[in-house]
Write a protein that holds these residues in place. Structure first.
Motif, PDB file in Angstrom:
ATOM      1  N   TRP A 199     -10.759   0.587 -35.129  1.00 28.06           N
ATOM      2  CA  TRP A 199     -10.570  -0.481 -36.102  1.00 28.06           C
ATOM      3  C   TRP A 199      -9.243  -1.184 -35.828  1.00 28.06           C
ATOM      4  CZ3 TRP A 199     -14.729  -1.949 -38.419  1.00 28.06           C
ATOM      5  CH2 TRP A 199     -15.751  -1.027 -38.654  1.00 28.06           C
ATOM      6  N   ARG A 200      -9.261  -2.493 -35.897  1.00 31.47           N
ATOM      7  CA  ARG A 200      -8.108  -3.343 -35.577  1.00 31.47           C
ATOM      8  C   ARG A 200      -6.837  -2.941 -36.330  1.00 31.47           C
ATOM      9  NH1 ARG A 200      -8.218  -7.438 -32.768  1.00 31.47           N
ATOM     10  NH2 ARG A 200     -10.436  -7.867 -32.999  1.00 31.47           N
ATOM     11  N   TRP A 201      -6.956  -2.467 -37.554  1.00 32.70           N
ATOM     12  CA  TRP A 201      -5.786  -2.125 -38.358  1.00 32.70           C
ATOM     13  C   TRP A 201      -5.178  -0.772 -37.978  1.00 32.70           C
ATOM     14  CZ3 TRP A 201     -10.683  -2.731 -40.543  1.00 32.70           C
ATOM     15  CH2 TRP A 201     -11.349  -1.545 -40.860  1.00 32.70           C
ATOM     16  N   ARG A 202      -5.836  -0.009 -37.140  1.00 30.88           N
ATOM     17  CA  ARG A 202      -5.279   1.274 -36.711  1.00 30.88           C
ATOM     18  C   ARG A 202      -4.368   1.058 -35.503  1.00 30.88           C
ATOM     19  NH1 ARG A 202     -10.412   5.261 -38.011  1.00 30.88           N
ATOM     20  NH2 ARG A 202      -9.856   5.464 -40.209  1.00 30.88           N
ATOM     21  N   THR A 203      -3.269   0.381 -35.781  1.00 32.50           N
ATOM     22  CA  THR A 203      -2.363  -0.031 -34.712  1.00 32.50           C
ATOM     23  C   THR A 203      -1.720   1.151 -33.997  1.00 32.50           C
ATOM     24  OG1 THR A 203      -0.590  -0.341 -36.330  1.00 32.50           O
ATOM     25  CG2 THR A 203      -1.904  -2.295 -35.748  1.00 32.50           C
ATOM     26  N   GLY A 204      -1.443   2.223 -34.709  1.00 30.67           N
ATOM     27  CA  GLY A 204      -0.884   3.413 -34.069  1.00 30.67           C
ATOM     28  C   GLY A 204      -1.842   3.996 -33.055  1.00 30.67           C
ATOM     29  N   ALA A 205      -3.120   4.058 -33.400  1.00 29.71           N
ATOM     30  CA  ALA A 205      -4.135   4.577 -32.477  1.00 29.71           C
ATOM     31  C   ALA A 205      -4.286   3.648 -31.274  1.00 29.71           C
ATOM     32  CB  ALA A 205      -5.468   4.755 -33.195  1.00 29.71           C
ATOM     33  N   ILE A 206      -4.285   2.345 -31.518  1.00 26.16           N
ATOM     34  CA  ILE A 206      -4.405   1.383 -30.414  1.00 26.16           C
ATOM     35  C   ILE A 206      -3.226   1.542 -29.455  1.00 26.16           C
ATOM     36  CG2 ILE A 206      -4.377  -1.080 -29.832  1.00 26.16           C
ATOM     37  CD1 ILE A 206      -5.991  -1.502 -32.485  1.00 26.16           C
ATOM     38  N   ALA A 207      -2.035   1.713 -29.995  1.00 24.59           N
ATOM     39  CA  ALA A 207      -0.852   1.920 -29.146  1.00 24.59           C
ATOM     40  C   ALA A 207      -0.986   3.213 -28.342  1.00 24.59           C
ATOM     41  CB  ALA A 207       0.410   1.940 -29.998  1.00 24.59           C
ATOM     42  N   LEU A 208      -1.456   4.277 -28.966  1.00 24.58           N
ATOM     43  CA  LEU A 208      -1.653   5.546 -28.260  1.00 24.58           C
ATOM     44  C   LEU A 208      -2.656   5.377 -27.123  1.00 24.58           C
ATOM     45  CD1 LEU A 208      -1.399   8.612 -27.859  1.00 24.58           C
ATOM     46  CD2 LEU A 208      -3.114   8.892 -29.668  1.00 24.58           C
ATOM     47  N   TYR A 209      -3.775   4.727 -27.406  1.00 32.16           N
ATOM     48  CA  TYR A 209      -4.777   4.504 -26.358  1.00 32.16           C
ATOM     49  C   TYR A 209      -4.181   3.687 -25.205  1.00 32.16           C
ATOM     50  CZ  TYR A 209      -8.102   5.993 -29.961  1.00 32.16           C
ATOM     51  OH  TYR A 209      -8.780   6.685 -30.937  1.00 32.16           O
ATOM     52  N   GLY A 210      -3.386   2.682 -25.541  1.00 36.45           N
ATOM     53  CA  GLY A 210      -2.744   1.873 -24.510  1.00 36.45           C
ATOM     54  C   GLY A 210      -1.818   2.703 -23.645  1.00 36.45           C
ATOM     55  N   ARG A 211      -1.045   3.602 -24.265  1.00 33.68           N
ATOM     56  CA  ARG A 211      -0.146   4.478 -23.494  1.00 33.68           C
ATOM     57  C   ARG A 211      -0.926   5.386 -22.555  1.00 33.68           C
ATOM     58  NH1 ARG A 211       2.428   4.773 -28.501  1.00 33.68           N
ATOM     59  NH2 ARG A 211       1.617   6.859 -28.936  1.00 33.68           N
ATOM     60  N   LEU A 212      -2.158   5.693 -22.908  1.00 30.70           N
ATOM     61  CA  LEU A 212      -2.983   6.567 -22.067  1.00 30.70           C
ATOM     62  C   LEU A 212      -3.842   5.788 -21.071  1.00 30.70           C
ATOM     63  CD1 LEU A 212      -4.019   9.268 -24.675  1.00 30.70           C
ATOM     64  CD2 LEU A 212      -2.295   9.441 -22.880  1.00 30.70           C
ATOM     65  N   GLY A 213      -3.591   4.492 -20.945  1.00 29.07           N
ATOM     66  CA  GLY A 213      -4.251   3.707 -19.909  1.00 29.07           C
ATOM     67  C   GLY A 213      -5.486   2.941 -20.343  1.00 29.07           C
ATOM     68  N   PHE A 214      -5.835   2.985 -21.605  1.00 29.96           N
ATOM     69  CA  PHE A 214      -6.979   2.208 -22.080  1.00 29.96           C
ATOM     70  C   PHE A 214      -6.579   0.745 -22.206  1.00 29.96           C
ATOM     71  CE2 PHE A 214      -8.223   6.417 -23.378  1.00 29.96           C
ATOM     72  CZ  PHE A 214      -9.602   6.423 -23.278  1.00 29.96           C
ATOM     73  N   THR A 215      -7.500  -0.144 -21.864  1.00 30.74           N
ATOM     74  CA  THR A 215      -7.264  -1.578 -22.026  1.00 30.74           C
ATOM     75  C   THR A 215      -8.397  -2.171 -22.857  1.00 30.74           C
ATOM     76  OG1 THR A 215      -8.413  -2.071 -19.960  1.00 30.74           O
ATOM     77  CG2 THR A 215      -6.010  -1.817 -19.849  1.00 30.74           C
ATOM     78  N   VAL A 216      -8.075  -3.244 -23.551  1.00 26.46           N
ATOM     79  CA  VAL A 216      -9.067  -3.927 -24.384  1.00 26.46           C
ATOM     80  C   VAL A 216     -10.100  -4.566 -23.473  1.00 26.46           C
ATOM     81  CG1 VAL A 216      -9.412  -5.802 -26.049  1.00 26.46           C
ATOM     82  CG2 VAL A 216      -7.392  -4.323 -26.226  1.00 26.46           C
ATOM     83  N   THR A 217     -11.354  -4.458 -23.874  1.00 26.55           N
ATOM     84  CA  THR A 217     -12.461  -5.019 -23.108  1.00 26.55           C
ATOM     85  C   THR A 217     -13.401  -5.759 -24.046  1.00 26.55           C
ATOM     86  OG1 THR A 217     -14.132  -4.479 -21.430  1.00 26.55           O
ATOM     87  CG2 THR A 217     -13.915  -2.951 -23.275  1.00 26.55           C
ATOM     88  N   GLU A 218     -14.358  -6.430 -23.478  1.00 21.88           N
ATOM     89  CA  GLU A 218     -15.342  -7.154 -24.275  1.00 21.88           C
ATOM     90  C   GLU A 218     -16.083  -6.175 -25.195  1.00 21.88           C
ATOM     91  OE1 GLU A 218     -19.367  -9.750 -23.480  1.00 21.88           O
ATOM     92  OE2 GLU A 218     -17.770  -9.805 -21.977  1.00 21.88           O
ATOM     93  N   SER A 219     -16.312  -6.603 -26.411  1.00 19.25           N
ATOM     94  CA  SER A 219     -16.924  -5.724 -27.406  1.00 19.25           C
ATOM     95  C   SER A 219     -18.393  -5.453 -27.091  1.00 19.25           C
ATOM     96  CB  SER A 219     -16.812  -6.352 -28.794  1.00 19.25           C
ATOM     97  OG  SER A 219     -17.395  -5.497 -29.753  1.00 19.25           O
ATOM     98  N   TRP A 220     -18.799  -4.231 -27.295  1.00 20.41           N
ATOM     99  CA  TRP A 220     -20.209  -3.840 -27.202  1.00 20.41           C
ATOM    100  C   TRP A 220     -20.762  -3.551 -28.597  1.00 20.41           C
ATOM    101  CZ3 TRP A 220     -16.283  -0.741 -25.185  1.00 20.41           C
ATOM    102  CH2 TRP A 220     -15.980   0.381 -25.927  1.00 20.41           C
ATOM    103  N   ASP A 221     -19.939  -3.764 -29.607  1.00 21.25           N
ATOM    104  CA  ASP A 221     -20.305  -3.449 -30.987  1.00 21.25           C
ATOM    105  C   ASP A 221     -20.183  -4.715 -31.827  1.00 21.25           C
ATOM    106  OD1 ASP A 221     -20.072  -2.537 -33.780  1.00 21.25           O
ATOM    107  OD2 ASP A 221     -19.928  -0.534 -32.904  1.00 21.25           O
ATOM    108  N   GLU A 222     -21.179  -5.001 -32.631  1.00 21.45           N
ATOM    109  CA  GLU A 222     -21.204  -6.243 -33.404  1.00 21.45           C
ATOM    110  C   GLU A 222     -20.371  -6.185 -34.684  1.00 21.45           C
ATOM    111  OE1 GLU A 222     -25.233  -7.447 -34.066  1.00 21.45           O
ATOM    112  OE2 GLU A 222     -25.706  -7.378 -31.939  1.00 21.45           O
ATOM    113  N   ARG A 223     -19.865  -5.011 -35.053  1.00 22.35           N
ATOM    114  CA  ARG A 223     -19.081  -4.923 -36.285  1.00 22.35           C
ATOM    115  C   ARG A 223     -17.752  -5.652 -36.119  1.00 22.35           C
ATOM    116  NH1 ARG A 223     -19.072   1.348 -37.201  1.00 22.35           N
ATOM    117  NH2 ARG A 223     -19.012   1.237 -34.936  1.00 22.35           N
ATOM    118  N   GLU A 224     -17.425  -6.452 -37.125  1.00 23.81           N
ATOM    119  CA  GLU A 224     -16.167  -7.165 -37.107  1.00 23.81           C
ATOM    120  C   GLU A 224     -15.015  -6.169 -37.215  1.00 23.81           C
ATOM    121  OE1 GLU A 224     -15.744 -10.527 -39.698  1.00 23.81           O
ATOM    122  OE2 GLU A 224     -17.907 -10.893 -39.618  1.00 23.81           O
TER     123      GLU A 224
END
Length: 166
Positions: A132-157
Motif C-alpha cells: 500500500w502506497r502509505w506504507r512508506t517504511g515498508a517501501i523504503a525497506l524493499y528499496g534497500r533490498l533491491g526492489f524497484t517499482v514496476t508496472e502494476s499487475w493489480d487493479e486496486r488503487e
C-alpha cells in the motif's frame, strides 16, 4: 547487553500449518491494521472481507502451495511472510508483518532475506510484491533490498508494485 530478544526463523510449508504455529494472530493483526489504514476500520476479524477471514481461519488451506516463514521470539511468533511457489519463474512475497512490539529490531529484514533465499531455492528468477502506497517504511525497506517499482499487475488503487531479480 541488549534488552532486545533475538528472533529465530522457521519455515513451514503452508499445508503443514497448525494453530500452534502462531500465524493466525499475526494475520489477524495484519488484516485489521490494513483495513483501518484503508479507512475501513473493523473491530473484529468477523467483519473483515471473506478472503481475509478465510486466510485467518485456515492458513493451511489459504497458503497450501506456499512457504510461510515465521520469526519467533522464544516460542512466540512475532513476524511472518508468505512466499508463493514460482509461476513462470516468478514468486510473490505476501503478508509481511512484524508484531509492532518487535519493530525496529531487524525482524522484517530477516524475514525478507529468508524469503528471497526461499524463492531462489524454489527456482524463481524474479520476486514481486505489492504494498500500500502509505506504507512508506515498508517501501523504503524493499528499496534497500533491491526492489524497484514496476508496472502494476493489480487493479486496486493505492498499491505500489515492486520486483527484483533473485
Amino acid at each position: 547487553m541488549t534488552d532486545r530478544p533475538e528472533a529465530s526463523l522457521v519455515r513451514r510449508p503452508g499445508r503443514t500449518l497448525s494453530a500452534e504455529d502462531g500465524l493466525t494472530p499475526l494475520l489477524a493483526s495484519y488484516h485489521l491494521r490494513t483495513e483501518a489504514e484503508k479507512g475501513e476500520a473493523v473491530a473484529e476479524v468477523d467483519a473483515l472481507p471473506d478472503r481475509y477471514r478465510a486466510e485467518i481461519a485456515d492458513p493451511a488451506t489459504a497458503f497450501a502451495d506456499d512457504m510461510v516463514l515465521l520469526a519467533l521470539s522464544g516460542s512466540a511468533a512475532v513476524g511472518c511472510v508468505v512466499v508463493t511457489a514460482p509461476d513462470a519463474g516468478r514468486s510473490e512475497i505476501k503478508r509481511l508483518w512484524t508484531d509492532p512490539v518487535f519493530r525496529g529490531r531487524g525482524v522484517a529484514t530477516t524475514l525478507l532475506d529468508a524469503a528471497l533465499e526461499q524463492a531462489a531455492e524454489s527456482g524463481a528468477h524474479t520476486v514481486r510484491l505489492s504494498v500500500w502506497r502509505w506504507r512508506t517504511g515498508a517501501i523504503a525497506l524493499y528499496g534497500r533490498l533491491g526492489f524497484t517499482v514496476t508496472e502494476s499487475w493489480d487493479e486496486r488503487e493505492q498499491l505500489v508494485c515492486m520486483e527484483r531479480a533473485v
